[in-house]
Design an enzyme around this catalytic site. Structure first.
Site, PDB file in Angstrom:
ATOM      1  N   ARG A 170       0.813  -1.218   0.064  1.00 31.14           N
ATOM      2  CA  ARG A 170      -0.021   0.078  -0.136  1.00 31.14           C
ATOM      3  C   ARG A 170       0.857   1.293   0.028  1.00 31.14           C
ATOM      4  NH1 ARG A 170      -4.945   1.575   3.850  1.00 31.14           N
ATOM      5  NH2 ARG A 170      -3.571   1.235   5.633  1.00 31.14           N
ATOM      6  N   ASP A 463      -3.887   3.929  14.349  1.00 27.12           N
ATOM      7  CA  ASP A 463      -3.135   4.508  13.039  1.00 27.12           C
ATOM      8  C   ASP A 463      -3.527   5.898  12.672  1.00 27.12           C
ATOM      9  OD1 ASP A 463      -5.482   3.903  11.501  1.00 27.12           O
ATOM     10  OD2 ASP A 463      -4.476   2.281  10.391  1.00 27.12           O
TER      11      ASP A 463
END
Length: 547
Positions: A170, A463
């Site tokens: 990613r 996150d």
């Protein structure tokens, strides 16, 4: 008659402005820089145009317009004939995917996790220090070639076992820049490099052929897309890359995270634009919630969300989005991948672990029941429970694409039913919810400033996406004058008081970054103008290192 000459042109170039860090010589080779330069020559202008389009769209929403299914692309949605390419070699079975950053220790842990897929995350789970950006690429380079190991400062040795998951990388989103590389265009104009093109470009340049030779392939997760035109740009990047590297057309496969409210209205169009390079879609729940707050933050109390812990996957507007994703994917032959429950175990606390396993099991049972083909976990100890749930659901199949979910009929009103979360009801926001958001925001930012992008806080994995929810809720509550269940009006002064209390309760050290984190939190949660992403000012102010 006066003849004017054309303005002089400059040879486009990409220059390294960051310091020499471990892995630089192996990753930032002259050949790799040449490839990144070509990517910027061809695609950086389009990227800027698309980002400008995002600004215009947000302005329309703030002025009262709502997103909707686009009439201009109705023909794509109505055409039953087209399908996506689907999963490439090694990506057929995605029942459990583990997510995590790409430092060497976490890379080895992910490769040994027993998951079918590792989402190697250079985005929300990575703090983009230059050391982390180059080091993450270096870790992947070595891991793909079976030559990675790590010894901790305490002397513990980490090595990789014989069976490893398929890697899906990613990169950072279109909105982010890499300020340690500077691009000069033909007109001589300088700008920071695109983080998306740098991350994806380096990964594909160095590893595509090695991945193919290993029986797998170059696979990516695409984050933060807001519409099908952004998907089209990625598809053009893939086509150019395949030609440049001599790969067979369609070798690169992407899974798109549907994690913005605008992308939810364009799922079929996104699949269509990437159809020859597309494996599936993922339900990125945390950024999706953040996107809802960001786009409707100033639209009045109707769009206020309750405490973060109350915005579950079963509230109607979230359920509508996740069911539409499955139905859309399976209609077009694409995989539908579920999201990540934030609960994580604690090996030192059996009660916490038991509660986390129960929460994760229920979350995965819901996803499997909806027809998802696989799911995410954030910790190796969660792989067995997720695998057990999907083993039962899949039986002898590798996915559930045969379940077309023709019973799903989601309208624009369903996707926009934000009041269904109950944020406008008395008592929906609490003093504890406010304190929790401030505490998570500050503690996460402090770790992020120290180069850590995925952080366990109060038995939840936080996150950048979950931190975005925390700070954006605070901004919305302040600007909408929300009163908590306890009768407290949330205003800037109250947030400052809570921030002071949170800082006082934290264990402090001489080298911590809590003061910087608190200042950042004020900027992104209390400023009059809403920063579109908290990582943008944080990166520019604190993570950019020059030679």
């Amino acid at each position: 008659m006066t003849i004017t000459s054309a303005p002089p042109t400059t040879r486009p170039r990409l220059e390294l402005t960051g310091p020499d860090v471990p892995g630089t010589d192996q990753i930032l080779t002259s050949e790799a820089i040449d490839f990144l330069t070509d990517l910027h020559v061809r695609f950086s202008g389009r990227r800027h145009d698309l980002l400008l389009g995002r600004q215009h769209r947000r302005t329309r929403f703030s002025n009262g317009a709502d997103p909707d299914f686009q009439p201009l692309t109705a023909g794509i949605r109505a055409d039953p004939s087209w399908r996506v390419a689907g999963p490439g070699p090694g990506l057929e079975d995605r029942r459990v995917e583990i997510t995590g950053p790409t430092d060497r220790k976490m890379t080895i842990n992910a490769l040994n996790s027993g998951a079918k897929v590792w989402l190697a995350d250079m985005e929300d789970a990575t703090s983009p220090t230059w050391t982390n950006v180059v080091g993450g690429q270096h870790s992947l380079f070595d891991a793909i070639r079976g030559q990675i190991d790590f010894t901790s400062p305490e002397g513990k040795e980490y090595t990789v076992g014989s069976v490893t998951p398929t890697i899906v990388f990613r990169p950072r989103g279109w909105h982010l820049t890499e300020k340690h590389l500077e691009f000069t265009d033909r007109a001589g104009q300088n700008c920071a490099a695109s983080a998306s093109l740098v991350d994806a470009g380096l990964y594909l340049f160095h590893n595509a052929r090695a991945l193919i030779d290993s029986g797998r392939g170059p696979y990516l997760y695409l984050p933060k897309l807001e519409g099908h035109l952004e998907a089209r740009l990625w598809d053009e990047v893939f086509r150019f890359t395949e030609t440049y590297l001599g790969l067979r057309y369609g070798t690169i496969r992407a899974t798109v995270l549907i994690e913005t409210i605008t992308a939810a209205f364009e799922m079929e169009e996104i699949l269509y634009e990437l159809r020859d390079h597309c494996a599936g879609l993922n339900a990125g729940r945390w950024d999706y919630i953040f996107s809802v707050i960001k786009n409707f933050r100033a639209r009045g109390p109707r769009f206020v969300l309750p405490d973060r812990s109350s915005v579950t996957m079963t509230v109607p507007f979230m359920r509508a989005y996740t069911e539409l994703l499955v139905a859309t994917c399976h209609k077009r032959g694409a995989q539908a991948i579920g999201g990540m429950s934030a609960f994580i175990p604690d090996r030192r606390d059996p009660e916490v672990t038991s509660a986390a396993l129960a929460q994760v099991r229920a979350d995965k049972q819901r996803e499997a029941g909806q027809g998802y083909d696989g799911t995410w976990v954030a910790h190796p100890d969660l792989v067995p429970v997720a695998r057990e749930v999907f083993d039962e659901a899949l039986g002898d199949r590798v996915d559930q694409r045969h379940r077309l979910r023709e019973d799903v009929h989601v309208t624009a009103a369903d996707l926009l039913d934000i009041p269904s979360a109950g944020g406008g009801e008395p008592g929906a926001v609490t003093d504890g919810g406010l304190r929790g958001n401030v505490s998570v925001g500050v503690r996460y930012l402090e770790a992020w400033l120290r180069g850590i992008g995925a952080v366990a806080i109060d038995h939840l994995m936080e996150d950048a996406a979950t931190a975005e929810i925390s700070r954006s809720q605070v901004w919305q509550w302040v600007h909408q004058g929300v009163v908590t269940a306890e009768g407290t009006r949330i205003d800037a002064a109250r947030v400052e008081q809570v921030l002071k209390e949170v800082l006082a309760d934290l264990p402090r050290t001489a080298d911590d970054r809590y003061d910087d984190a608190a200042d950042l939190f004020r900027q992104v949660a209390l400023a009059e103008d809403f920063p579109t992403f908290l990582t943008v000012p944080a990166y520019t102010q604190f993570l950019v290192a020059r030679v």
